[in-house]
Design an enzyme around this catalytic site. Structure first.
Site, PDB file in Angstrom:
ATOM      1  N   GLN A 188       5.065   2.866  -1.089  1.00  0.00           N
ATOM      2  CA  GLN A 188       5.305   2.062  -2.310  1.00  0.00           C
ATOM      3  C   GLN A 188       5.684   0.623  -1.998  1.00  0.00           C
ATOM      4  O   GLN A 188       5.683  -0.216  -2.906  1.00  0.00           O
ATOM      5  CB  GLN A 188       6.387   2.711  -3.185  1.00  0.00           C
ATOM      6  CG  GLN A 188       5.973   4.022  -3.812  1.00  0.00           C
ATOM      7  CD  GLN A 188       4.938   3.875  -4.924  1.00  0.00           C
ATOM      8  OE1 GLN A 188       4.695   2.786  -5.463  1.00  0.00           O
ATOM      9  NE2 GLN A 188       4.297   4.977  -5.270  1.00  0.00           N
ATOM     10  N   SER A 208      -0.826   4.188   2.321  1.00  0.00           N
ATOM     11  CA  SER A 208      -1.860   4.935   1.622  1.00  0.00           C
ATOM     12  C   SER A 208      -2.744   3.963   0.842  1.00  0.00           C
ATOM     13  O   SER A 208      -2.246   2.986   0.272  1.00  0.00           O
ATOM     14  CB  SER A 208      -1.184   5.937   0.678  1.00  0.00           C
ATOM     15  OG  SER A 208      -2.161   6.650  -0.047  1.00  0.00           O
ATOM     16  N   HIS A 210      -4.705   4.405  -1.951  1.00  0.00           N
ATOM     17  CA  HIS A 210      -4.902   4.411  -3.409  1.00  0.00           C
ATOM     18  C   HIS A 210      -3.779   3.745  -4.206  1.00  0.00           C
ATOM     19  O   HIS A 210      -3.872   3.618  -5.419  1.00  0.00           O
ATOM     20  CB  HIS A 210      -5.191   5.828  -3.927  1.00  0.00           C
ATOM     21  CG  HIS A 210      -4.028   6.767  -3.939  1.00  0.00           C
ATOM     22  ND1 HIS A 210      -3.445   7.199  -5.101  1.00  0.00           N
ATOM     23  CD2 HIS A 210      -3.357   7.372  -2.946  1.00  0.00           C
ATOM     24  CE1 HIS A 210      -2.464   8.051  -4.818  1.00  0.00           C
ATOM     25  NE2 HIS A 210      -2.396   8.165  -3.513  1.00  0.00           N
ATOM     26  N   CYS A 336       3.175  13.624  -8.342  1.00  0.00           N
ATOM     27  CA  CYS A 336       3.038  14.951  -7.747  1.00  0.00           C
ATOM     28  C   CYS A 336       4.012  15.934  -8.359  1.00  0.00           C
ATOM     29  O   CYS A 336       3.788  17.123  -8.354  1.00  0.00           O
ATOM     30  CB  CYS A 336       3.302  14.884  -6.254  1.00  0.00           C
ATOM     31  SG  CYS A 336       2.817  13.352  -5.550  1.00  0.00           S
TER      32      CYS A 336
HETATM   33  N1  PLP Z   1       5.169   8.312  -0.385  1.00  0.00           N
HETATM   34  C1  PLP Z   1       5.443   7.724  -1.557  1.00  0.00           C
HETATM   35  C2  PLP Z   1       6.693   6.905  -1.672  1.00  0.00           C
HETATM   36  C3  PLP Z   1       4.578   7.877  -2.650  1.00  0.00           C
HETATM   37  O1  PLP Z   1       4.863   7.289  -3.813  1.00  0.00           O
HETATM   38  C4  PLP Z   1       3.412   8.676  -2.498  1.00  0.00           C
HETATM   39  C5  PLP Z   1       2.511   8.905  -3.637  1.00  0.00           C
HETATM   40  O2  PLP Z   1       2.938   8.955  -4.780  1.00  0.00           O
HETATM   41  C6  PLP Z   1       3.162   9.253  -1.234  1.00  0.00           C
HETATM   42  C7  PLP Z   1       4.058   9.068  -0.205  1.00  0.00           C
HETATM   43  C8  PLP Z   1       1.988  10.136  -1.001  1.00  0.00           C
HETATM   44  O3  PLP Z   1       0.823   9.389  -0.797  1.00  0.00           O
HETATM   45  P1  PLP Z   1      -0.587  10.141  -0.970  1.00  0.00           P
HETATM   46  O4  PLP Z   1      -0.804  10.313  -2.431  1.00  0.00           O
HETATM   47  O5  PLP Z   1      -1.587   9.215  -0.342  1.00  0.00           O
HETATM   48  O6  PLP Z   1      -0.493  11.428  -0.258  1.00  0.00           O
END
Ligand code: PLP
Length: 393
Positions: A188, A208, A210, A336
């Site tokens: 983030q 990441s 996306h 998630c």
């Molecule tokens: N770490 C944080 C702080 C996130 O906000 C997210 C996704 O919401 C992730 C990890 C996970 O990333 P990914 O969706 O690429 O697995």
């Protein structure tokens, strides 16, 4: 220019739209379909795309010379990158000095649940408080006396936007024991906050695609040269020799090409994008402060793209659906876990009661959002508060 859509999107912490640069690079990678491991011309072209994307992601992390700066593994997402960091370090060849891992009490499930998995395999964990959006350094100092083998802390909390002072935490950890491995989930903070892995003292770092206008299903783990030399990380996927044997499997070339292009565009426009996101968030904050709600604003530094609010008497899910019916997308926690029945652990760690957490919404911005969109959100929230309170929902 982004294409027009029939909804207003304020859920950019969950995912972002594809930027034109990523779309173009992905379209090219669909045409150039060679396998980067093949030795012929088509393979060599794909290999060039792969290494070009790697150089772009490296550069977006402030690393100009990938040869000396460390390595970068492409993974299937940020979640896989953090799993690799934690599990890979816990089960590395190098003999660990202890079975203790230090983390925070408000990590994303990709780290929080990996730590729980390690605990189920005999490891121990200490979770440092992040109440109010700040790391508890007294608690950290005490925990460091037990000589952890690893410390994993996120840079920006995905629900409150709090920027944790991981630089100070990692410096304290290294001062207590230079062999400790430091990991930062920077998903983030990536292209929202200025940092490099070296500047904050991170041996391992997760990003990441996306969340930065790249495609879904591709992430990366930065690995410092020191970790590789000391053999403190091992891969847990077994197969061929791709990604230096650490993460075998034929590369997701379309995703990786899009990631590289999004990283390059994000770097180029970093200052302007941050300025734009900050302005739109501040405008939203000022506008929404006229309504009957509370803002969950971190005590210390904050990222430019997240605003978390608590509604006095309406469940977040009820308001989320009301806004959605009116064409506005927000979130009631991390994407998630937003379908999960339990209140957000991050918000509880921040200091909210379970009832308050259950009444909270995350509004997250990107540089494409406009003041007119915020005005619509304001009107809709105002109507929603009046209507939903009146009908007793
Ligand atoms: N770490 C944080 C702080 C996130 O906000 C997210 C996704 O919401 C992730 C990890 C996970 O990333 P990914 O969706 O690429 O697995």
């Amino acid at each position: 220019m982004m294409e027009t859509k029939d909804y207003i999107y304020f859920d950019n912490s969950a995912t972002t739209s594809l930027c034109p640069e990523a779309r173009a690079a992905m379209a090219r990678a669909m045409e150039d379909y060679g396998n980067p491991s093949s030795l012929h011309g088509a393979g060599m072209k794909a290999h060039e795309t792969l290494e070009g994307a790697r150089a772009s992601v490296f550069a977006s992390l402030g690393i100009r010379n990938p040869r000396s700066g460390g390595s970068l593994l492409f993974t299937s997402c940020g979640t896989e990158a953090s799993n690799t960091a934690l599990i890979g370090c816990a089960f590395a060849k190098e003999r660990r000095e202890s079975d203790l891992i230090i983390t925070t009490d408000s990590e994303h499930p990709s780290v929080a649940n990996t730590v729980k998995y390690l605990e189920s395999h005999g490891f121990r964990a200490v979770r440092i408080s992040t109440r109010g959006g700040r790391l508890d350094f007294d608690m950290l100092e005490k925990a460091l006396r037990e000589k952890p083998f690893m410390i994993s802390m996120m840079m920006v909390n995905n629900e409150t936007g709090a920027v944790y002072d991981v630089k100070r935490a990692f410096a304290m950890a290294k001062a207590a024991n230079e062999n400790v491995v430091t990991h930062c989930d920077a998903v983030q903070g990536y292209l929202k906050v200025r940092f490099t892995p070296q500047a904050i003292g991170a041996d391992l770092m997760t990003v990441s695609a996306h969340k930065i206008h790249g495609p879904k299903g591709v992430g990366a783990l930065y690995i410092s040269p020191a970790v590789t030399t000391a053999r403190k990380l091992t891969g847990f996927i077994h197969g061929g020799g791709q990604e230096g044997g650490m993460r075998p499997g034929t590369e997701n070339m379309i995703g990786i090409a899009g990631f590289g292009a999004a990283a390059e565009a994000g770097m180029k426009n970093f200052a302007a994008n941050v300025e734009r996101m900050t302005a739109i968030r501040d405008y939203a904050e000022q506008k929404l402060s006229e309504l009957e709600l509370t803002m969950n604003i971190p005590a210390g530094d904050r990222a430019p793209h997240i605003l978390n609010i608590t509604l006095p008497s309406i469940k977040s899910e009820t308001m989320l659906h009301y806004l959605s019916q009116n064409g506005i997308c927000v979130s009631s926690g991390s994407a998630c876990s937003s379908r999960a029945a339990h209140p957000s652990e991050s918000l509880i760690a921040f200091g909210l009661t379970p009832a308050e957490a259950d009444h909270s919404l995350r509004i997250s911005f990107c540089e494409y959002n406009t003041e007119a969109e915020v005005d619509k959100l304001y009107e809709c929230l105002k109507q929603g508060i009046a209507t939903l309170v009146r009908t007793g929902k």
